[in-house]
Design an enzyme around this catalytic site. Structure first.
Site, PDB file in Angstrom:
ATOM      1  N   GLY A  25       0.841  -1.193   0.000  1.00  0.00           N
ATOM      2  CA  GLY A  25       0.000   0.000   0.000  1.00  0.00           C
ATOM      3  C   GLY A  25       0.869   1.233   0.000  1.00  0.00           C
ATOM      4  O   GLY A  25       2.098   1.157   0.119  1.00  0.00           O
ATOM      5  N   ASP A  78      -6.074   9.352  14.242  1.00  0.00           N
ATOM      6  CA  ASP A  78      -6.290   8.954  12.851  1.00  0.00           C
ATOM      7  C   ASP A  78      -6.821   7.528  12.770  1.00  0.00           C
ATOM      8  O   ASP A  78      -6.368   6.730  11.951  1.00  0.00           O
ATOM      9  CB  ASP A  78      -4.991   9.090  12.056  1.00  0.00           C
ATOM     10  CG  ASP A  78      -5.244   9.153  10.538  1.00  0.00           C
ATOM     11  OD1 ASP A  78      -6.382   9.499  10.152  1.00  0.00           O
ATOM     12  OD2 ASP A  78      -4.321   8.860   9.762  1.00  0.00           O
TER      13      ASP A  78
END
Length: 824
Positions: free
Chosen positions: A513, A631
C-alpha cells in the site's frame, strides 16, 4: 431621611432574624438530639440536601426500615434494622438515656434496634453529614462514638471503607440483601482478605464464592473486567493496625454507589450532577467461581469443556472429570516430579534443571507469597526452592510465589499476568519441540500496512559506529540525537542492503500500500521471516516529525491489538520502519469489497469491534502514557492471520497529560475527513473523545459494511452517520445492518453495537462515553444503554475539501493517507 433610615434598620433586623432562624433550622434538620426524635413519615436531611434519613418500605412489603438514601428512596445506601423490621408505622428514632441511638416501637416502647455502644455519654447527638454518614457524637468530648459507615449494609459510597484490623481481626464487611425486595442479610458478603497481598473476597455463607485477585495499586490483577476507569479514585491503605480499601472523587459533582447484589455480583451506579451516567453490573461466568476446576485445573470460559489440565498434569479422578465434575482438579502425571537433587546422567553427576510452562493472561492463584525484587530474580529464586510450584511478577507487587496447590486458576481473554508453572525439564523440552513443529506449518503473521505501530529507531546506535565523516554526509540524522538517544538505543537496527534484498529492491510487486508517509512493502528475510517495510518517500507530505513522533510516543507500548514495531533503518539517507507482517492487510480491504466482505461474518466483525476498543482502551487508560491516536479509520486497522485487529499508524498520535476530560489544542489539524469529530476539524480541539468519535464511525461502518465518507443513499446526500441517525429517529435502525451478516439470532447484538456507535458520535464531546464505558457496553456488562443524543454529521460532502481518501469509491489496501484541515 430619618424614615428611610428606620426602614433600612427594620429590613436589616428582619433579614438577621430570618438568617438566624434559617441557620438554626438547617442545623436542626440534619440532627437527632435527646429532645428531638424522628418519627415515621419524617426525615432529616444532610446540609447539602443530597441525603435523607427516614423510614421506608421495599416494593411489595409493608415492613418498615430506617435507612439513608441518596436523592430518593430507591438509592438506599444504608439500613439500620435490616434484620429487625418494624411491622407497622409506629417506629421512632431517638437518643436513649444511655446515649445510644435507638429505634423504638412508639406504642409499647420496645427497643427494635440500637447502636449498642457501651460507656456512651448521656449527652450525645446523631447527625447526617454531607457524605451520607450518620454520626453519633459525644457532645462533651466531641468524639465520634459510632457511625453508619463503620456498620455498612450492602452498599459502599465515597470515603466509606472495607477493612480488616490486623491485630483484632475485626472486619468492616458488606452483606448483600436476601432479594431486591427483602433487605435482610443474605448469604453473600464481601470482605478484604490476604493482607500480605490484599484482595476482596465475596463469600457465600462460609465458602469463597469469588475473589478479585491482589490489588497492585491500580487494578485488581484477577479482575480485568473491573476496568481502570471504575477504579479511579480507589486506594488501598495499610496502616500499622488496619488494611482498608476506599475511594473518592476529586470532582465533587460525581457520586457512586457500589453494591453487592443478592446474587453475589457487584453493581455500580455512578452519578454526575445527580444524574445516572453509569449503570454496570460486573457479572460472573462459570470460571469466576472460586476453584471451579479444582487444584491445578485451568478454567477457560472460551473452551468446551471449560476445565483442562496443563502439560504434565492429568485429572485426579478421570471418571468424575469426564462427567464435568472438576472439583478434585489435576495432579502431576506419574514420573513427572521435580528434579531438586543431583542426578546421575551418563555416569556423571549433573544437576538436571526444572523449567517453567509460561501461561499468559492468567488469574493469579490464591495463597500468594511475595518478595521484593527484580523480575529476573523470580524464576531463579523459585527454582532454588524445591517447594516453589509457580511464580509471577507485577511491577507494583514484586515477585509472587506459590508453594501449595495452585487453586482458582483462570485463563482471561485479556489482562491478568504471565504465570510460570514449574515442571520437569522434559516437559519444557517437549513443549519447545511442539512449538518448533507448529512453526513449520504456520505462516508467521507480521505487519502490513501503512500506519504501523510502536516505533523506535536506533539511529544513534548506528552513529556510534560510524565515523564523523559519515555523519556529515547525513545531517538529517542529527535530529535523532540528544534527548531521544535513550529511545533510539533500544531499537534493533536493520541493514539497508538486507531490506533491499528482502523486498526485491523495493519492487512494485511487493508493495502492500501507499500512504502519506510513503509506500509499504512486503519483505522476506533470509531466514524466511516475513516483514512489512515502511519507507519514507522523498515526496511525502509527512516526514521526520511523524517518523520521530511514532518513536517517542509508542516505543514502549505492547498490546495484542496494536501493531508491533520490529526495528528500523537509517542508512543512506533512508528512514525506514520495519513491522510485523499482517497477511490479511487492512480492515477496509475486506469490509468495503463486495466479494471479500462475505468473509467477515458477524462473529468476526464483533471480535474486531471489541479488539479495536480494547486497543484504544490501552492507549487511553492502561499504558504508561495517555495517547490520543487522532487517525483511527478502517485502513489503519490491520488484520493478522487469525483476523485479530491491530491498530496501526501512530505518526499523528499525541501524548496527553492530565485527566480524562483534558483537551489539547493544535493549530495543525491532521487526520482523515469523515472520521474527525467537529470540535477537532473546526477548532483544533482534541481529547480522548476524539478517538471515541472515530471509533463510533468505524463501528457503524463495520455493522453496515459501508463507508461513512462515500455513503450516498438519500437526496440530501447524508453521510453514514446522518443516515443512521435518520433511521434511528424513524425507529428503523435495523435497516442499517449489512445484509451479508444479518442474522435474527444476533439481531440484538447488532442493534446494540449501532446504538453504541451513535453514542460515540454524539455532537458534544462530554456526551460521548469514554472508551472504558464503551468496552463495558460491548461486553454487555452495562445492561441498560442510554438513548443517543444529537449526532455530528455533515449533510453535503464538499468536493473541494482535501480528504485523506483520494478515491472514496476505491477499496483501500492499507492506504494510510493524510489530510490537513486548518482550524479557525
Amino acid at each position: 431621611m430619618a424614615s428611610l433610615n428606620h426602614n433600612i434598620n427594620h429590613l436589616f433586623i428582619t433579614l438577621l432574624i430570618f438568617c438566624t432562624f434559617f441557620s438554626c433550622y438547617s442545623s436542626l434538620n440534619d440532627t437527632i438530639t435527646s429532645s428531638k426524635s424522628l418519627k415515621d413519615q419524617q426525615t432529616i436531611t444532610s446540609n447539602n440536601t443530597n441525603f435523607k434519613l427516614g423510614f421506608f418500605s421495599p416494593i411489595n412489603s409493608t415492613n418498615r426500615y430506617l435507612g439513608i438514601w441518596y436523592i430518593n428512596e430507591t438509592n438506599n445506601i444504608w439500613i439500620a434494622n435490616r434484620d429487625q423490621p418494624l411491622k407497622d408505622s409506629n417506629g421512632i428514632v431517638s437518643i436513649d438515656k444511655d446515649g445510644n441511638l435507638v429505634i423504638l416501637n412508639n406504642q409499647n416502647g420496645t427497643i427494635i434496634w440500637t447502636t449498642n455502644i457501651s460507656n456512651t455519654s448521656t449527652n450525645s447527638t446523631a447527625q447526617l453529614n454531607d457524605s451520607g454518614n450518620l454520626i453519633l457524637r459525644d457532645n462533651n468530648s466531641g468524639i465520634i462514638i459510632w457511625d453508619s459507615f463503620s456498620h455498612p449494609a450492602d452498599a459502599a459510597v465515597p470515603t466509606m471503607r472495607i477493612s480488616t484490623n490486623k491485630i483484632t481481626g475485626k472486619k468492616i464487611a458488606f452483606v448483600a440483601r436476601k432479594s431486591d425486595n427483602d433487605p435482610s442479610s443474605g448469604p453473600f458478603s464481601a470482605s478484604i482478605e490476604r493482607l500480605g497481598t490484599p484482595e476482596v473476597f465475596i463469600w457465600h455463607d462460609t465458602n469463597i464464592h469469588w475473589r478479585t485477585g491482589p490489588w497492585n495499586g491500580r487494578v485488581f490483577l484477577g479482575s480485568p473486567r473491573m476496568l481502570t476507569l471504575y477504579l479511579s479514585g480507589w486506594r488501598l491503605v495499610q496502616d500499622d493496625d488496619e488494611t482498608y480499601l476506599t475511594y473518592d472523587f476529586n470532582d465533587k459533582t460525581m457520586f457512586a454507589i457500589l453494591s453487592l447484589t443478592p446474587h453475589g455480583k457487584l453493581r455500580l451506579f455512578e452519578y454526575r450532577n445527580k444524574k445516572v451516567t453509569v449503570n454496570i453490573t460486573v457479572g460472573q461466568n462459570e470460571c469466576d467461581l472460586y476453584g471451579k476446576c479444582g487444584p491445578f485445573g485451568n478454567c477457560d470460559n472460551s473452551r468446551v469443556p471449560i476445565c483442562s489440565c496443563f502439560e504434565g498434569f492429568e485429572p485426579t479422578n478421570l471418571v468424575e472429570w469426564s462427567l464435568n465434575n472438576w472439583t478434585n482438579g489435576c495432579v502431576r502425571k506419574e514420573g513427572f516430579n521435580f528434579k531438586c537433587e543431583m542426578l546421575k546422567i551418563n555416569g556423571s553427576s549433573e544437576f538436571k534443571q526444572d523449567g517453567f510452562l509460561v501461561k499468559q493472561n492468567m488469574k493469579v492463584p490464591d495463597f500468594i507469597e511475595r518478595s521484593d525484587g527484580d523480575q529476573n530474580k523470580c524464576g531463579p529464586d523459585c527454582l532454588a526452592n524445591c517447594s516453589c510450584l509457580a511464580h509471577a511478577y507485577d511491577p507494583n507487587i514484586g515477585c509472587m510465589y506459590w508453594s501449595r496447590e495452585l487453586v482458582d486458576l483462570q485463563k482471561f481473554p485479556f489482562g491478568g499476568v504471565d504465570l510460570f508453572i514449574r515442571v520437569p525439564a522434559e516437559i519444557v523440552a517437549d513443549n519447545k519441540k511442539k512449538k518448533e513443529l507448529n512453526k513449520s506449518f504456520i505462516i508467521i503473521p507480521i505487519v502490513g500496512g501503512i500506519g504501523a505501530f510502536t516505533l523506535v529507531i536506533c539511529a544513534y546506535l548506528l552513529w556510534r559506529k560510524c565515523s564523523a565523516r559519515h555523519r556529515e554526509r547525513h545531517p538529517q540524522k542529527s535530529i535523532m540525537r540528544g534527548q531521544n538517544q535513550m529511545k533510539l538505543d533500544e531499537l534493533p537496527l536493520y541493514d539497508f542492503k538486507k531490506l533491499e534484498t528482502a523486498t526485491n529492491s523495493f519492487h512494485i510487486g511487493n508493495m502492500l500500500g501507499k500512504g502519506g508517509f510513503g509506500p509499504v512493502y512486503k519483505g522476506i528475510m533470509e531466514d524466511g521471516h516475513e516483514i512489512a517495510v515502511k519507507r519514507l518517500s522523498k515526496a511525502s507530505g509527512q516526514g521526520i516529525e511523524e517518523f520521530m513522533n511514532e518513536v517517542l510516543v509508542i516505543s514502549k507500548l505492547q498490546h495484542r491489538n496494536l501493531v508491533r514495531l520490529l526495528g528500523c533503518c537509517v542508512e543512506n539517507g533512508e528512514q525506514i520502519l520495519v513491522y510485523e507482517f499482517m497477511p490479511n492487510k487492512s480492515l477496509d480491504a475486506f469490509l468495503f469489497d463486495p466479494l471479500q466482505n462475505k468473509i467477515l461474518d458477524w462473529r468476526k466483525r464483533s471480535n474486531i469491534i471489541e479488539g479495536i476498543a480494547r486497543g484504544i482502551l490501552y492507549l487511553h487508560r492502561d499504558s504508561r502514557l495517555k495517547i490520543i491516536h487522532r487517525d483511527l479509520k478502517a485502513s489503519n486497522i490491520l488484520l493478522d492471520g487469525d483476523m485479530i485487529p491491530k491498530i496501526s499508524d501512530f505518526g499523528l498520535a499525541r501524548i496527553v497529560k492530565g485527566g480524562e476530560d483534558d483537551e489539547a489544542n493544535t493549530n495543525r489539524v491532521v487526520g482523515t475527513y469523515g472520521y474527525m469529530p467537529p470540535e477537532y476539524a473546526m477548532e483544533g480541539l482534541f481529547s480522548e473523545k476524539s478517538d471515541v468519535y472515530s471509533f463510533g464511525v468505524l463501528l457503524l461502518e463495520i455493522v453496515s459494511g459501508r463507508r461513512n465518507s462515500s455513503f450516498y443513499n438519500h437526496e440530501d446526500s447524508l453521510s453514514l452517520i446522518g443516515f443512521a441517525w435518520k433511521l434511528w429517529l424513524e425507529d428503523n435502525i435495523i435497516s442499517l445492518i449489512d445484509p451479508e451478516v444479518w442474522d435474527a439470532c444476533n439481531e440484538s447484538s447488532m442493534l446494540r453495537c449501532i446504538q453504541i456507535g451513535l453514542l460515540c458520535v454524539q455532537e458534544l464531546p462530554r456526551e460521548r462515553p469514554n472508551i472504558s464505558t464503551v468496552v463495558l457496553m460491548l461486553i454487555s456488562e452495562i445492561t441498560h444503554l442510554p438513548p443517543p443524543g444529537k449526532v455530528a454529521f455533515v449533510y453535503k460532502q464538499n468536493p473541494s475539501t482535501k480528504s485523506s481518501q483520494k478515491s472514496h469509491e476505491s477499496n483501500s489496501n492499507n492506504n494510510v493517507t493524510l489530510s490537513e484541515v486548518h482550524g479557525r
